[in-house]
Enzyme design. Structure first.
Site, PDB file in Angstrom:
ATOM      1  N   GLY A  29     -10.531  -3.922   5.044  1.00  0.00           N
ATOM      2  CA  GLY A  29     -10.098  -4.131   3.616  1.00  0.00           C
ATOM      3  C   GLY A  29     -10.386  -3.395   2.606  1.00  0.00           C
ATOM      4  O   GLY A  29     -10.821  -2.201   2.702  1.00  0.00           O
ATOM      5  N   ASN A  30     -10.100  -3.586   1.419  1.00  0.00           N
ATOM      6  CA  ASN A  30     -10.574  -2.771   0.070  1.00  0.00           C
ATOM      7  C   ASN A  30     -10.953  -3.467  -0.915  1.00  0.00           C
ATOM      8  O   ASN A  30     -11.256  -4.600  -0.835  1.00  0.00           O
ATOM      9  CB  ASN A  30      -9.245  -1.812  -0.430  1.00  0.00           C
ATOM     10  N   ARG A  31     -11.326  -2.740  -2.197  1.00  0.00           N
ATOM     11  CA  ARG A  31     -11.938  -3.461  -3.167  1.00  0.00           C
ATOM     12  C   ARG A  31     -11.397  -4.201  -4.304  1.00  0.00           C
ATOM     13  O   ARG A  31     -11.725  -4.426  -5.127  1.00  0.00           O
ATOM     14  CB  ARG A  31     -13.111  -2.347  -4.040  1.00  0.00           C
TER      15      ARG A  31
END
Ligand code: C5P
Length: 246
Positions: A29-31
């Protein structure tokens, strides 16, 4: 004023980050928090648009009066956008779409020991092989260009034939060479506007309430906006989209 300046318009906003499964409990995933996209959606709703929000998993309340489509992966986001886009006036891709996904998602939870994937590099080690995801905006640009390859059905869903001109806005999160990268993306994805934020600043980018953005226009113009709450950035973006609508 701005009141009602999107009335009768159908707009699609993508928001949040995608999650690419490694196994049933883990993902890449990412932020991205989704805040920018959710603010764009509520602002468009307040201006009278029919708003379709295509969202990755976020910890935000569903905005009232918005048509929400929840997705997890980039492929699901692509399919949702393509299914919804045919009669839309505007597509704003504020989602942080994962550039890569694991080539295979394990059907069972990967264990620390005792399965075939451990030990491929050394005892207890494990690596994930990533393959590229399609670039939704770039694919759309190629398809509108008449590029044959882009019309190939992918994942069972062909690239859509649009009923009207679709205003396309992209985002770019950059940590360096912001202006060059942003101009290259605007060009490659053939966007009407690209909103670039410097995610290396503490007051801008992922998870913050404020954003400091540069807006790049198709005609080459660039605007440097001051640090603003994401609600203000959303209003500034719609202020610039409205005049582009026929
Ligand atoms: O190339 P980059 O990922 O930095 O471009 C960001 C822009 O492109 C965003 O608007 C994002 O939503 C969109 N994008 C996309 N499909 C991808 C990756 C990014 O449409 N696979």
């Amino acid at each position: 004023g701005r009141q009602g300046d999107l009335s009768g318009r159908r707009v699609i906003v993508t928001a949040g980050g995608t999650q690419e499964p490694i196994d049933p409990v883990r993902y890449v995933g990412n932020r991205s928090s989704g805040k920018m996209g959710y603010n764009l959606a509520t602002e468009a709703r307040d201006r009278g648009a029919h708003v379709i929000l295509v969202s990755g998993p976020v910890a935000l309340p569903t905005p009232y009066g918005v048509e929400l489509h929840q997705v997890e992966t980039a492929m699901q986001m692509r399919d949702a956008v393509y299914n919804l886009i045919t009669d839309a006036d505007v597509l704003i891709m504020s989602a942080a779409v994962a550039d890569f996904r694991p080539a295979h998602a394990a059907t069972q939870k990967i264990k620390k020991t005792g399965n075939e994937v451990t030990g491929q590099h050394g005892k207890g080690e494990f690596s994930v092989h990533l393959v590229p995801n399609p670039d939704i905006l770039a694919e759309l640009a190629a398809s509108l260009d008449g590029g044959d390859h882009a019309r190939e059905p992918h994942n069972g869903i062909p690239v859509p034939q649009l009923k009207r001109r679709l205003i396309r806005v992209g985002f770019a999160a950059e940590t360096e060479h912001l202006i060059e990268h942003a101009r290259a993306k605007l060009q490659k994805k053939q966007l009407d506007m690209l909103v670039a934020n410097d995610v290396s600043r503490s007051d801008s980018g992922f998870g913050t309430e404020t954003n400091k953005v540069l807006i790049f226009h198709a005609n080459g113009a660039m605007e440097d906006l001051p640090v603003m709450p994401k609600t203000g950035v959303a209003a500034a973006i719609w202020d610039r989209v409205v005049p582009l609508l026929g």
